[in-house]
Scaffold this motif. Sequence first.
Motif, PDB file in Angstrom:
ATOM      1  N   THR A  33       0.842  -1.191   0.000  1.00 22.53           N
ATOM      2  CA  THR A  33       0.000   0.000   0.000  1.00 22.53           C
ATOM      3  C   THR A  33       0.874   1.237   0.000  1.00 22.53           C
ATOM      4  O   THR A  33       1.859   1.322   0.714  1.00 22.53           O
ATOM      5  N   ARG A  35       0.284   5.362   0.471  1.00 18.72           N
ATOM      6  CA  ARG A  35      -0.662   6.427   0.774  1.00 18.72           C
ATOM      7  C   ARG A  35      -0.012   7.760   0.495  1.00 18.72           C
ATOM      8  O   ARG A  35       1.155   7.958   0.780  1.00 18.72           O
ATOM      9  N   LEU A 216      -3.919  -1.147  -7.908  1.00 18.13           N
ATOM     10  CA  LEU A 216      -5.303  -0.896  -7.518  1.00 18.13           C
ATOM     11  C   LEU A 216      -5.384   0.466  -6.845  1.00 18.13           C
ATOM     12  O   LEU A 216      -4.615   0.760  -5.925  1.00 18.13           O
ATOM     13  N   ARG A 218      -7.184   2.325  -4.376  1.00 15.71           N
ATOM     14  CA  ARG A 218      -8.160   2.086  -3.303  1.00 15.71           C
ATOM     15  C   ARG A 218      -8.947   3.344  -2.987  1.00 15.71           C
ATOM     16  O   ARG A 218     -10.120   3.282  -2.613  1.00 15.71           O
ATOM     17  N   SER A 219      -8.291   4.500  -3.099  1.00 15.54           N
ATOM     18  CA  SER A 219      -8.963   5.759  -2.773  1.00 15.54           C
ATOM     19  C   SER A 219      -8.297   6.881  -3.561  1.00 15.54           C
ATOM     20  O   SER A 219      -7.091   6.847  -3.806  1.00 15.54           O
ATOM     21  N   GLU A 224      -4.705   6.626  -2.373  1.00 17.48           N
ATOM     22  CA  GLU A 224      -4.151   5.416  -1.763  1.00 17.48           C
ATOM     23  C   GLU A 224      -4.065   4.337  -2.827  1.00 17.48           C
ATOM     24  O   GLU A 224      -5.068   3.992  -3.457  1.00 17.48           O
ATOM     25  N   ILE A 226      -2.571   0.459  -4.113  1.00 20.67           N
ATOM     26  CA  ILE A 226      -2.121  -0.868  -3.692  1.00 20.67           C
ATOM     27  C   ILE A 226      -1.516  -1.570  -4.905  1.00 20.67           C
ATOM     28  O   ILE A 226      -2.177  -1.755  -5.931  1.00 20.67           O
TER      29      ILE A 226
END
Length: 379
Positions: A33, A35, A216, A218-219, A224, A226
């Motif tokens: 991840t 961020r 991916l 995520r946000s 964020e 991944i």
Amino acid sequence: MATSTPPAFANTPISSSRGYNLRQNPSIPRFYTIRSFSQASNSRAAAKSSASDPSPVFRRVESFAPATVANLGPGFDFLGCAVEGIGDIVTVSVDPSNPPSTLSISSISGDQRASFSKLSRNPKFNCAGIAGAAVMRMLGVRSVGISLRLHKGLPLGSGLGSSAASAAAAAVAVNVLFGGLLSQDQLVLAGLESEKKVSGYHADNVAPSLMGGFVLVRSYYPLELIRLEFPSHRELFFVLVSPEFEAPTKKMRAALPELVKREEHVANSSQAAALVAAVLQGDARILGSAMSSDGIVEPKRAPLIPGMLEVKKAAVKAGAFGCTISGAGPTVVAVVDDEEKGREVGKLMVDAFMVGGSLKASAVVARLDRVGARVISSI
């Protein structure tokens, strides 16, 4: 031209301070991840960088960023991957003739004239220029001007992340020119400044072009990302068939529905989850099947690409595990686990474009690019 291993930049493995490995057991698929900084920490980083006004550590840096396949069917705007062999090259140089803190574009070239003749050399209206200038601002460069050369290996409006590749290559090159001070997530944010002006605020091209592999989103607020690890011992090939037809991203996005039915949302969510699981497990068969199962975006875009439905049928009939539109199109992507099979599938897809859409097309079989944007020379 001397080469050198650059300082930390977009390819550097994610450190524990930027992200974390959720599982250390090597028998379990890994994912990481990233961020983005909070607004406060971004401000502190910008202030620190601005105070230092970094000096260039190279005179010239040349970087490459790969093409990408975004959406992958049901992963609209939140899933994409990088593919080997094709992409854009950016060269940035310290330029005493440029005013301090500014960036100019000295030249734009390409493998085909159509791939670059429409591009502006004004850095405010060029993807590479926008991303490169964003990196300079993040670094707080005030005392040096630079010039940029862009070589387009990707055609415009192809569905292969052409704008993102230019932005990613520029972001990496400028960052490394000044010592590689920015983190991977900051480079993605710089690339997003470019994407926002060209085709909308979406990271499913620029993130995998920078990071490599599958990514991916995520946000978006906050950003964020991944990174999904497709097992290295498993084979995966993408058959990319590009017709002689341009599908501008903005036009293709305008075709999408504002609202979707609940059952469509459930079905697409299920297929997107299966797609992520297939990536982590290295299951090309399920990956292709899930990729082919988009019930929201593809049905609206496919009629805008002459011959698309015939091409998809031909790919699956020839043995591909699945087939869909790459990004906004018009490139169509199929998935196989054997390179020779990929060539056979590609030939039949090219034929189907001519029969079903009266369009000439070309096919490329490419592996997953696990590296992402990288420096290829520096001096």
